[in-house]
Design a protein around this motif. Structure first.
Motif, PDB file in Angstrom:
ATOM      1  N   TYR A  54      -3.756   9.468 -15.175  1.00  0.00           N
ATOM      2  CA  TYR A  54      -3.545   9.426 -13.723  1.00  0.00           C
ATOM      3  C   TYR A  54      -4.366   8.295 -13.103  1.00  0.00           C
ATOM      4  O   TYR A  54      -3.866   7.560 -12.244  1.00  0.00           O
ATOM      5  N   ALA A  55      -5.609   8.152 -13.521  1.00  0.00           N
ATOM      6  CA  ALA A  55      -6.486   7.119 -12.943  1.00  0.00           C
ATOM      7  C   ALA A  55      -5.927   5.725 -13.167  1.00  0.00           C
ATOM      8  O   ALA A  55      -5.999   4.862 -12.283  1.00  0.00           O
ATOM      9  N   ARG A  56      -5.366   5.471 -14.343  1.00  0.00           N
ATOM     10  CA  ARG A  56      -4.774   4.151 -14.618  1.00  0.00           C
ATOM     11  C   ARG A  56      -3.589   3.882 -13.691  1.00  0.00           C
ATOM     12  O   ARG A  56      -3.419   2.781 -13.162  1.00  0.00           O
ATOM     13  N   ARG A  57      -2.759   4.905 -13.503  1.00  0.00           N
ATOM     14  CA  ARG A  57      -1.622   4.754 -12.584  1.00  0.00           C
ATOM     15  C   ARG A  57      -2.122   4.504 -11.163  1.00  0.00           C
ATOM     16  O   ARG A  57      -1.575   3.657 -10.436  1.00  0.00           O
ATOM     17  N   LEU A  58      -3.164   5.243 -10.782  1.00  0.00           N
ATOM     18  CA  LEU A  58      -3.668   5.124  -9.422  1.00  0.00           C
ATOM     19  C   LEU A  58      -4.277   3.748  -9.181  1.00  0.00           C
ATOM     20  O   LEU A  58      -4.150   3.188  -8.081  1.00  0.00           O
ATOM     21  N   LYS A  59      -4.926   3.196 -10.174  1.00  0.00           N
ATOM     22  CA  LYS A  59      -5.517   1.870 -10.031  1.00  0.00           C
ATOM     23  C   LYS A  59      -4.439   0.828  -9.720  1.00  0.00           C
ATOM     24  O   LYS A  59      -4.603  -0.028  -8.834  1.00  0.00           O
ATOM     25  N   ALA A  60      -3.309   0.889 -10.427  1.00  0.00           N
ATOM     26  CA  ALA A  60      -2.219  -0.055 -10.179  1.00  0.00           C
ATOM     27  C   ALA A  60      -1.667   0.112  -8.766  1.00  0.00           C
ATOM     28  O   ALA A  60      -1.412  -0.871  -8.060  1.00  0.00           O
ATOM     29  N   LEU A  61      -1.507   1.369  -8.335  1.00  0.00           N
ATOM     30  CA  LEU A  61      -1.009   1.628  -6.986  1.00  0.00           C
ATOM     31  C   LEU A  61      -2.031   1.208  -5.937  1.00  0.00           C
ATOM     32  O   LEU A  61      -1.671   0.662  -4.883  1.00  0.00           O
ATOM     33  N   ALA A  62      -3.318   1.422  -6.220  1.00  0.00           N
ATOM     34  CA  ALA A  62      -4.382   1.034  -5.283  1.00  0.00           C
ATOM     35  C   ALA A  62      -4.360  -0.466  -5.033  1.00  0.00           C
ATOM     36  O   ALA A  62      -4.525  -0.920  -3.891  1.00  0.00           O
ATOM     37  N   ASP A  63      -4.152  -1.246  -6.086  1.00  0.00           N
ATOM     38  CA  ASP A  63      -4.075  -2.699  -5.927  1.00  0.00           C
ATOM     39  C   ASP A  63      -2.881  -3.097  -5.072  1.00  0.00           C
ATOM     40  O   ASP A  63      -2.958  -4.026  -4.261  1.00  0.00           O
ATOM     41  N   GLU A  64      -1.794  -2.367  -5.234  1.00  0.00           N
ATOM     42  CA  GLU A  64      -0.560  -2.682  -4.507  1.00  0.00           C
ATOM     43  C   GLU A  64      -0.702  -2.460  -2.996  1.00  0.00           C
ATOM     44  O   GLU A  64      -0.149  -3.224  -2.204  1.00  0.00           O
ATOM     45  N   VAL A  65      -1.429  -1.425  -2.594  1.00  0.00           N
ATOM     46  CA  VAL A  65      -1.504  -1.063  -1.161  1.00  0.00           C
ATOM     47  C   VAL A  65      -2.857  -1.396  -0.551  1.00  0.00           C
ATOM     48  O   VAL A  65      -3.176  -0.951   0.556  1.00  0.00           O
ATOM     49  N   SER A  66      -3.663  -2.185  -1.238  1.00  0.00           N
ATOM     50  CA  SER A  66      -5.071  -2.359  -0.862  1.00  0.00           C
ATOM     51  C   SER A  66      -5.283  -3.036   0.485  1.00  0.00           C
ATOM     52  O   SER A  66      -6.359  -2.918   1.074  1.00  0.00           O
ATOM     53  N   ASP A  67      -4.276  -3.729   0.999  1.00  0.00           N
ATOM     54  CA  ASP A  67      -4.469  -4.377   2.295  1.00  0.00           C
ATOM     55  C   ASP A  67      -4.444  -3.374   3.450  1.00  0.00           C
ATOM     56  O   ASP A  67      -4.888  -3.675   4.555  1.00  0.00           O
ATOM     57  N   THR A  68      -3.939  -2.161   3.183  1.00  0.00           N
ATOM     58  CA  THR A  68      -3.817  -1.128   4.215  1.00  0.00           C
ATOM     59  C   THR A  68      -4.589   0.142   3.876  1.00  0.00           C
ATOM     60  O   THR A  68      -5.176   0.768   4.752  1.00  0.00           O
ATOM     61  N   LEU A  69      -4.597   0.504   2.599  1.00  0.00           N
ATOM     62  CA  LEU A  69      -5.185   1.774   2.161  1.00  0.00           C
ATOM     63  C   LEU A  69      -6.231   1.554   1.073  1.00  0.00           C
ATOM     64  O   LEU A  69      -6.003   0.796   0.131  1.00  0.00           O
ATOM     65  N   LEU A  70      -7.363   2.222   1.218  1.00  0.00           N
ATOM     66  CA  LEU A  70      -8.380   2.263   0.171  1.00  0.00           C
ATOM     67  C   LEU A  70      -8.187   3.574  -0.581  1.00  0.00           C
ATOM     68  O   LEU A  70      -8.434   4.651  -0.028  1.00  0.00           O
ATOM     69  N   LEU A  71      -7.719   3.497  -1.812  1.00  0.00           N
ATOM     70  CA  LEU A  71      -7.476   4.704  -2.599  1.00  0.00           C
ATOM     71  C   LEU A  71      -8.717   5.074  -3.397  1.00  0.00           C
ATOM     72  O   LEU A  71      -9.317   4.235  -4.069  1.00  0.00           O
TER      73      LEU A  71
ATOM     74  N   LEU B  78      -7.306   2.652   6.187  1.00  0.00           N
ATOM     75  CA  LEU B  78      -7.577   4.079   5.986  1.00  0.00           C
ATOM     76  C   LEU B  78      -8.059   4.274   4.554  1.00  0.00           C
ATOM     77  O   LEU B  78      -7.636   3.562   3.650  1.00  0.00           O
ATOM     78  N   PHE B  79      -8.934   5.258   4.332  1.00  0.00           N
ATOM     79  CA  PHE B  79      -9.214   5.633   2.951  1.00  0.00           C
ATOM     80  C   PHE B  79      -8.460   6.924   2.637  1.00  0.00           C
ATOM     81  O   PHE B  79      -8.298   7.789   3.489  1.00  0.00           O
ATOM     82  N   VAL B  80      -7.962   7.004   1.414  1.00  0.00           N
ATOM     83  CA  VAL B  80      -7.177   8.155   0.982  1.00  0.00           C
ATOM     84  C   VAL B  80      -7.781   8.705  -0.297  1.00  0.00           C
ATOM     85  O   VAL B  80      -7.843   7.996  -1.317  1.00  0.00           O
ATOM     86  N   VAL B  81      -8.242   9.942  -0.246  1.00  0.00           N
ATOM     87  CA  VAL B  81      -8.765  10.635  -1.420  1.00  0.00           C
ATOM     88  C   VAL B  81      -7.588  11.365  -2.061  1.00  0.00           C
ATOM     89  O   VAL B  81      -7.036  12.306  -1.478  1.00  0.00           O
ATOM     90  N   VAL B  82      -7.176  10.910  -3.232  1.00  0.00           N
ATOM     91  CA  VAL B  82      -5.941  11.415  -3.836  1.00  0.00           C
ATOM     92  C   VAL B  82      -6.159  11.669  -5.318  1.00  0.00           C
ATOM     93  O   VAL B  82      -6.758  10.859  -6.024  1.00  0.00           O
ATOM     94  N   GLY B  83      -5.670  12.812  -5.775  1.00  0.00           N
ATOM     95  CA  GLY B  83      -5.825  13.145  -7.183  1.00  0.00           C
ATOM     96  C   GLY B  83      -5.645  14.634  -7.418  1.00  0.00           C
ATOM     97  O   GLY B  83      -5.330  15.392  -6.500  1.00  0.00           O
ATOM     98  N   PRO B  84      -5.867  15.069  -8.658  1.00  0.00           N
ATOM     99  CA  PRO B  84      -5.650  16.477  -9.001  1.00  0.00           C
ATOM    100  C   PRO B  84      -6.533  17.428  -8.212  1.00  0.00           C
ATOM    101  O   PRO B  84      -7.646  17.066  -7.814  1.00  0.00           O
TER     102      PRO B  84
END
Length: 359
Positions: free
Chosen positions: A73-90, A55-61
Motif C-alpha cells: 500500500y505504501a508504495r502505491r501511495l507514494k506514486a499517488l502522492a507524487d502525482e497530486v503533490s501540488d495540491t495534497l500532502l499525502l 491540504l494534508f490527507v492522512v490516508v491508509g488502513p
C-alpha cells in the motif's frame, strides 16, 4: 508476624521489555527516513501556519496487521502522492494500537501474531521496522498516540499524531501531546462534543511535567515546552456526522472563543460516514465543495483506505486472511482511494493557492 502481600495481586507475570534505546540500536534511524519525517512535519506545520496552501490527507488502513500488504500500500501511495503533490500532502495512516470499547484485537504492537500471545517486545520492534520501511520509501507516516510509553520507541518516525475520541479528555494524553515532536490532531469525543478536543489543544500547548520513561527505559520526570501545533479533527459522534457547513462553522467559533487558530481536519470515516466506507467519498466531496465555496478553516482530511474494500474477521486459521483487507474498521479499496484523491486534486488545484489568509 507475616506481612500480608498488598501488591501485584492480579499480576501473573512480568516479562522484560527492551528499552527504547535497545530497539533503536537494533533499528536505527537512517538519513533517508529522517529526511522524510522532517519534511513531512515541516509541511504540516506550514499548512497549519498558512504558509503552504495545500491540504494534508492522512490516508491508509484502519490498522496495520500485515507488513507485506502495508508496504505494498505504501508504495502505491507514494506514486499517488507524487502525482497530486501540488495540491495534497499525502501522509500514510500507520496505526499500531487500537482502543477498544470492550474487547478485541488491540493491534500490531500488542499482539503481532494475532493469536493472543501478546509478544509486545516483538510487536514494538516490528512496528519500528515497518515505520522505517515506509519512511525509506519517502512517504511520511501518521499514527494515534494511545500508550504513553510507545512514542519513546518510534516517535522519531512519525510526522503527524492523532489523539483519539476516547482519549481526547485524558490528562495523560494531553500531557503526552505537549511533548510530542509532531503536530497533533485532537478528535471530538464519541458523543460529538468538541469541548474535550478544544480543551485538549489548549492544554497541550502549555508546558507540563509528568512521569514517563527515558531512552534507557528508566522512570523519568518528563518536562515539556508545549506543542503549538494542536488542531481539531471532526469525526462525527452522538448519532450524527459533523462535517457539514454548520458543524464546521460551529467548530470555527469554538476555536475562536478559545483563542485558537481555526485549523480543522475532516475525518471521512467513523461517525461521519456511519462506519460505512461507501460514504467516505461523499464526505470528501462535501469537504472539497465547502473549500470551493470559500471555507478557509479546513486544512486536512482523514481517509480509511486499504488495497481491498471492506473488512474481515480474524480467522482461527490465519492463512485464510484476505490479502490487503482490514481486520478492524471497513475501508475503501485502492481504486476508490485513487478516484477520491484525484478528484479532490482536480477540484481544488486552482482554489487552494488563493487561500493565503490565516484562518
Amino acid at each position: 508476624m507475616t506481612v500480608a502481600q498488598t501488591e501485584n495481586l492480579n499480576i501473573i507475570a512480568q516479562d522484560d521489555m527492551p528499552s527504547p534505546g535497545d530497539i533503536k540500536a537494533q533499528l536505527p534511524l537512517t538519513d533517508t527516513a529522517a529526511a522524510t519525517v522532517l519534511a513531512g512535519r515541516r509541511a504540516v506545520q506550514a499548512i497549519l501556519d498558512r504558509e503552504d496552501p495545500r491540504l494534508f490527507v492522512v490516508v491508509g488502513p484502519c490498522s496495520i496487521h500485515d507488513p507485506v500488504a502495508g508496504l505494498d500500500y505504501a508504495r502505491r501511495l507514494k506514486a499517488l502522492a507524487d502525482e497530486v503533490s501540488d495540491t495534497l500532502l499525502l501522509i500514510m495512516r500507520v496505526y499500531f494500537e487500537k482502543p477498544r470499547t470492550s474487547t478485541g484485537w488491540k493491534g500490531y504492537i500488542n499482539d503481532p501474531y494475532m493469536d493472543d500471545s501478546f509478544r509486545i517486545d516483538e510487536g514494538m520492534a516490528r512496528a519500528r521496522k515497518f515505520l522505517l520501511d515506509v519512511n525509506e520509501l519517502g512517504i511520511p507516516a501518521a499514527t494515534e498516540a494511545l500508550d504513553p510509553i510507545a512514542p519513546q520507541y518510534y516517535g522519531d518516525l512519525i510526522a503527524w499524531t492523532a489523539i483519539g475520541a476516547r482519549t481526547a479528555e485524558s490528562q495523560t494524553h494531553r500531557e503526552m501531546a505537549s511533548g510530542l515532536s509532531t503536530p497533533v490532531g485532537f478528535k471530538n469525543t464519541t458523543d460529538g462534543s468538541l469541548d474535550a478536543a478544544v480543551n485538549g489543544i489548549v492544554s497541550a500547548a502549555n508546558p507540563h511535567s509528568f512521569l514517563g520513561i527515558n531512552g534507557q527505559g528508566r522512570s523519568a520526570i518528563l518536562r515539556t515546552r508545549g506543542n503549538r501545533y494542536g488542531h481539531v479533527v471532526l469525526r462525527g459522534g452522538g448519532g450524527r456526522p459533523n462535517y457539514d457547513t454548520v458543524s464546521v462553522n460551529l467548530a470555527e467559533k469554538a476555536l475562536e472563543k478559545a483563542g485558537l487558530a481555526r485549523n480543522i481536519v475532516i475525518d471521512c470515516s467513523h461517525a461521519n460516514s456511519w462506519k460505512n466506507p461507501e460514504y467516505q467519498p461523499l464526505v470528501l466531496r462535501d469537504m472539497a465543495h465547502q473549500i470551493r465555496e470559500g471555507n478557509s478553516s479546513i486544512v486536512g482530511a482523514m481517509i480509511e483506505s486499504f488495497i481491498e474494500p471492506g473488512n474481515q474477521k480474524i480467522p482461527a486459521d490465519l492463512s485464510q486472511l484476505k490479502y490487503g483487507c482490514s481486520v478492524t474498521d471497513a475501508c475503501v479499496g485502492w481504486d476508490t482511494t485513487v478516484d477520491m484523491l484525484r478528484q479532490t486534486h482536480e477540484t481544488l488545484r486552482e482554489v487552494l493557492p488563493k487561500r493565503t489568509t490565516l484562518a
